[in-house]
Design a protein around this motif. Structure first.
Motif, mmCIF file in Angstrom:
data_model
loop_
_atom_site.group_PDB
_atom_site.id
_atom_site.type_symbol
_atom_site.label_atom_id
_atom_site.label_comp_id
_atom_site.label_asym_id
_atom_site.label_seq_id
_atom_site.Cartn_x
_atom_site.Cartn_y
_atom_site.Cartn_z
ATOM 1 N N MET A 94 7.810 -6.835 -5.940
ATOM 2 C CA MET A 94 6.505 -7.258 -6.669
ATOM 3 C C MET A 94 5.307 -7.977 -6.153
ATOM 4 O O MET A 94 5.650 -8.307 -4.941
ATOM 5 C CB MET A 94 7.186 -7.947 -7.894
ATOM 6 N N THR A 95 4.318 -8.001 -6.885
ATOM 7 C CA THR A 95 3.234 -8.808 -6.343
ATOM 8 C C THR A 95 3.457 -10.104 -6.966
ATOM 9 O O THR A 95 3.295 -10.423 -8.419
ATOM 10 C CB THR A 95 1.721 -8.094 -6.744
ATOM 11 N N THR A 96 3.537 -10.972 -6.152
ATOM 12 C CA THR A 96 3.795 -12.538 -6.790
ATOM 13 C C THR A 96 2.427 -13.191 -7.477
ATOM 14 O O THR A 96 2.610 -13.799 -8.423
ATOM 15 C CB THR A 96 4.264 -13.392 -5.544
ATOM 16 N N LEU B 59 7.217 3.229 -1.720
ATOM 17 C CA LEU B 59 7.643 4.655 -1.492
ATOM 18 C C LEU B 59 7.075 5.288 0.085
ATOM 19 O O LEU B 59 7.783 5.761 0.831
ATOM 20 C CB LEU B 59 7.073 5.641 -2.364
ATOM 21 N N ASP B 60 6.065 4.499 0.378
ATOM 22 C CA ASP B 60 5.632 4.720 1.795
ATOM 23 C C ASP B 60 6.107 3.647 2.908
ATOM 24 O O ASP B 60 5.808 4.013 3.716
ATOM 25 C CB ASP B 60 3.866 4.423 1.726
ATOM 26 N N ASP B 61 6.938 2.890 2.609
ATOM 27 C CA ASP B 61 7.510 1.773 3.532
ATOM 28 C C ASP B 61 8.837 2.394 3.798
ATOM 29 O O ASP B 61 9.978 2.076 3.070
ATOM 30 C CB ASP B 61 7.587 0.383 2.734
ATOM 31 N N HIS B 62 9.013 2.975 5.086
ATOM 32 C CA HIS B 62 10.372 3.385 5.375
ATOM 33 C C HIS B 62 11.472 2.420 5.466
ATOM 34 O O HIS B 62 12.790 2.568 5.479
ATOM 35 C CB HIS B 62 10.220 4.384 6.538
ATOM 36 N N GLU B 63 11.096 1.046 5.504
ATOM 37 C CA GLU B 63 11.870 0.021 5.887
ATOM 38 C C GLU B 63 12.782 -0.452 4.584
ATOM 39 O O GLU B 63 13.596 -1.095 4.489
ATOM 40 C CB GLU B 63 11.331 -1.340 6.553
ATOM 41 N N LEU C 213 4.485 0.571 -6.494
ATOM 42 C CA LEU C 213 5.545 1.656 -6.180
ATOM 43 C C LEU C 213 5.081 2.648 -5.163
ATOM 44 O O LEU C 213 5.958 2.983 -4.254
ATOM 45 C CB LEU C 213 5.731 2.534 -7.627
ATOM 46 N N ARG C 214 3.836 2.904 -5.059
ATOM 47 C CA ARG C 214 3.256 3.884 -4.203
ATOM 48 C C ARG C 214 3.702 3.170 -2.780
ATOM 49 O O ARG C 214 3.886 3.798 -1.578
ATOM 50 C CB ARG C 214 1.947 4.089 -4.200
ATOM 51 N N ARG C 215 3.501 1.755 -2.659
ATOM 52 C CA ARG C 215 3.295 1.256 -1.482
ATOM 53 C C ARG C 215 4.925 1.001 -1.064
ATOM 54 O O ARG C 215 5.169 1.258 0.292
ATOM 55 C CB ARG C 215 2.997 -0.271 -1.466
#
Length: 341
Positions: free
Chosen positions: A289-291, A273-277, A269-271
């Motif tokens: 998700m992490t696969t 939120l930090d990814d503007h794309e 979730l934090r990653r």
């Protein structure tokens, strides 16, 4: 309130009748006396010791330990040590044995009788009955010419040059010697039986070792409706609702057959939120998700889950069966509650 540890100086003593130097000298004398008593036992690990081990090893019943007074306290400890290390044992008070408890001893048992003098009345009263039944008797005393020693099949000499008590009255070095001889018997038998840490844990299920060696993932994991899981097409908001309801800090992502596809965690979730794309409104969990989720099977020990979490710096695990189907979930708090860590 925590006790204050005082330094070893005269300032630690305030009573006028207490002498610091005398107290230290007395304590050191006790340690030296009892250490010498134990050292003498090395020469007594002989044929009698081996015969005692054989009687106990081949015993089809239980080892019954008996003794009066301080010898009785040592006997209880020896019986407890034997029982917890693979040799079934229990203690019988000789006074109670004369009033009915003798019926607890069967012809399949072996008896260990403790008496420093070898002349304890309460023991000598019940030993003829034990001998008439053909029950093997191991005596542990400080007098090899005593009545107890003469009645026994095997006599273990635990005599000491002197008691640590300056009056020569309080059993001190003699009880220490008897205790050490009992420990020697128990550990020799433990090794002869191939007794393992897992065996020890089974007789100590409430102890920390028992929990580490006996508790499985299936005993602590969340199952059924308590497992956080969503489909691969779930939205971010749906995943957050599921994570909040289940309280494990993550949710599994599964297919229609409940097979695990991935995991979505607080870190994901934090990653995101930090990814503007990333369009958080339109994104599906399959994109976030992490696969390669870390998993464990339900038949594994709970301590293995703790090691996985530590190795990969994670706080939760998903539990899958051999086919890869999701069957449970747990986090570090579950292991803490179970006192595995």
């Amino acid at each position: 309130m925590n006790a204050q540890i005082l330094p070893l100086t005269s300032s630690a003593i305030s009573h006028p009748l207490l002498d610091t130097a005398a107290l230290v000298a007395s304590a050191l004398q006790v340690v030296d006396t009892e250490a010498r008593a134990i050292e003498l036992l090395k020469s007594r690990i002989d044929d009698n010791f081996l015969r005692a081990c054989q009687l106990m090893f081949e015993c089809p019943g239980r080892v019954v330990v008996s003794g009066m007074g301080k010898s009785g306290h040592i006997g209880r400890k020896i019986a407890a040590t034997l029982a917890s290390t693979g040799t079934p044992a229990f203690f019988v008070h000789p006074g109670e044995a004369s009033h009915g408890d003798l019926g607890m001893i069967t012809q399949k048992d072996v008896v260990i009788a403790l008496s420093n003098s070898g002349e304890t009345d309460e023991l000598l009263m019940i030993l003829p009955v034990i001998r008439r039944q053909g029950i093997p008797l191991i005596a542990m005393s400080g007098n090899d010419s005593s009545s107890l020693a003469r009645l026994a099949d095997v006599h273990l000499d635990v005599s000491v040059p002197a008691e640590a008590c300056p009056l020569g009255l309080a059993p001190t070095a003699s009880t220490t010697a008897a205790l050490v001889m009992g420990d020697a018997l128990a550990i020799a038998l433990l090794e002869a039986r191939g007794f393992t840490a897992e065996d020890f844990a089974r007789s100590h299920p409430a102890g920390s070792l028992g929990r580490r060696l006996l508790l499985h993932i299936s005993d602590v994991m969340h199952t059924g409706d308590k497992i956080p899981k969503v489909g691969i097409g779930a939205s971010l908001s749906e995943a957050l609702v599921e994570m909040t309801r289940k309280g494990l800090g993550m949710t599994a992502v599964v297919d229609a057959d409940d097979r695990l596809l991935g995991v979505f965690t607080d870190g994901d979730l934090r990653r995101a939120l930090d990814d503007h794309e990333v369009d958080l409104r339109a994104a599906k969990l399959g994109d976030l998700m992490t696969t390669r989720a870390k998993t464990i099977q339900p038949d594994k020990l709970a301590i293995e889950a703790a090691r996985l979490m530590e190795d990969f710096k994670i706080h939760a695990l998903l539990v899958v069966d051999a086919s890869g189907a999701l069957v449970g979930a747990l986090n570090i708090h579950d292991l803490l509650r179970a006192r595995v860590v």
